[in-house]
Design an enzyme around this catalytic site. Structure first.
Site, PDB file in Angstrom:
ATOM      1  N   ASP A  12       0.833 -25.919  -0.533  1.00  0.00           N
ATOM      2  CA  ASP A  12       1.567 -24.667  -0.414  1.00  0.00           C
ATOM      3  C   ASP A  12       3.045 -24.821  -0.777  1.00  0.00           C
ATOM      4  O   ASP A  12       3.663 -23.896  -1.298  1.00  0.00           O
ATOM      5  CB  ASP A  12       1.442 -24.127   1.016  1.00  0.00           C
ATOM      6  CG  ASP A  12       0.046 -23.575   1.291  1.00  0.00           C
ATOM      7  OD1 ASP A  12      -0.700 -23.329   0.320  1.00  0.00           O
ATOM      8  OD2 ASP A  12      -0.290 -23.398   2.480  1.00  0.00           O
ATOM      9  N   ALA A  21       2.807 -12.522   3.544  1.00  0.00           N
ATOM     10  CA  ALA A  21       2.356 -13.787   2.950  1.00  0.00           C
ATOM     11  C   ALA A  21       2.740 -14.971   3.820  1.00  0.00           C
ATOM     12  O   ALA A  21       2.025 -15.972   3.876  1.00  0.00           O
ATOM     13  CB  ALA A  21       2.942 -13.947   1.549  1.00  0.00           C
ATOM     14  N   TYR A  26       4.918 -20.514   9.576  1.00  0.00           N
ATOM     15  CA  TYR A  26       5.715 -20.787  10.766  1.00  0.00           C
ATOM     16  C   TYR A  26       5.554 -19.671  11.800  1.00  0.00           C
ATOM     17  O   TYR A  26       5.473 -19.914  13.010  1.00  0.00           O
ATOM     18  CB  TYR A  26       7.185 -20.918  10.336  1.00  0.00           C
ATOM     19  CG  TYR A  26       8.134 -21.446  11.377  1.00  0.00           C
ATOM     20  CD1 TYR A  26       7.702 -21.929  12.604  1.00  0.00           C
ATOM     21  CD2 TYR A  26       9.507 -21.474  11.112  1.00  0.00           C
ATOM     22  CE1 TYR A  26       8.579 -22.418  13.542  1.00  0.00           C
ATOM     23  CE2 TYR A  26      10.408 -21.958  12.045  1.00  0.00           C
ATOM     24  CZ  TYR A  26       9.945 -22.421  13.254  1.00  0.00           C
ATOM     25  OH  TYR A  26      10.834 -22.899  14.169  1.00  0.00           O
TER      26      TYR A  26
END
Length: 254
Positions: free
Chosen positions: A43, A151, A156
């Protein structure tokens, strides 16, 4: 879709090996001339590749050669062009973070996942939160707070117990990080076009850093966060495995 593909990869050995294999199979186009960018890695690689797309509309198709790969497709060397032809598009918009430090320095950064504020020392951060010009929380004692895009809501934000947002929901998540007072506050859902201003109480005594994804500004005094609809980013996903479906699946994970 045209065959003009540019491959990029993270520094991980497996990603570099995949890069060599894909170039051998499909050739390599310069990023500036490509119709699509294929990112090989995790990612983090996808986010780095997307950041380079703020100035142009080229879509990015990721293949997982990293750890989690939530934003990536499965890695396979065969039938890449067919996969690209059938791929589903997901359009996302970044957050713009404008900061002012205790020294008066001003900066402007873009975030794809989230803007986060975190205490820099052992002292608890004390923050004031203003939404669209109205103070909604005059004092939040916490380790920090973040504003996440749909997205980024599974990154987090999810670790901080924030809500998962479907792509296209036109919402942002405002999520506290280890709130101490008010202890039971769990955050808020905001319209995508809301203006969020976060002011730091006694920023010299209780220093706070602000980050737009991995771009950090330390000793901030005030941070303003808005969505930037002038910077659309396009990601491509295999048919039936679009980002919206992945986010829905994540909500039923156990």
């Amino acid at each position: 879709m045209s065959n003009k593909v540019a491959f990029v990869a993270s520094a991980r050995p497996e990603a570099q090996q995949a890069l060599r294999a894909m170039i051998a199979n499909y050739g390599q186009c310069d990023e500036a001339d490509a119709d699509v960018i294929v990112a090989l890695g995790g990612d983090g690689c996808m986010l780095d590749t997307l950041r380079r797309r703020f100035a142009d509309p080229r879509p990015v198709y990721g293949m997982n050669q990293g750890t989690i790969g939530f934003l990536m497709n499965d890695y396979r060397e065969d039938k890449l062009m067919e996969r690209l032809d059938r791929a589903e598009r997901a359009v996302i918009y970044p957050l713009r973070m404008k900061t002012r430090t205790i020294d008066g320095d001003v900066s402007d950064n873009l975030a794809i996942n989230e803007v986060s504020l975190l205490r820099q020392s052992s002292q608890t951060a004390k923050l004031q939160i203003t939404i669209d010009g109205r103070v909604r929380m005059s004092s939040l004692s916490c380790d920090g707070v973040l504003v996440a895009t749909p997205a980024g809501s599974t990154a987090y934000n999810l670790s901080a117990h924030g809500p998962i947002l479907p792509i296209g929901a036109n919402l942002l998540a405002l999520t506290p990080i280890s709130p101490f007072r008010p202890r039971r506050w769990r955050g808020a859902l905001l319209r995508h076009n809301a203006t969020v201003q976060i002011d730091v109480h006694t920023p010299t005594l209780r220093p706070v850093a602000a980050s737009a994804d991995n771009q950090e500004v330390r000793h901030v005094e005030s941070v303003t966060i808005t969505e930037d609809r002038n910077k659309p980013l396009v990601m491509l996903f295999d048919e039936g495995h679009a980002l919206e479906e992945r986010i829905l699946q994540e909500q039923f994970a156990h």
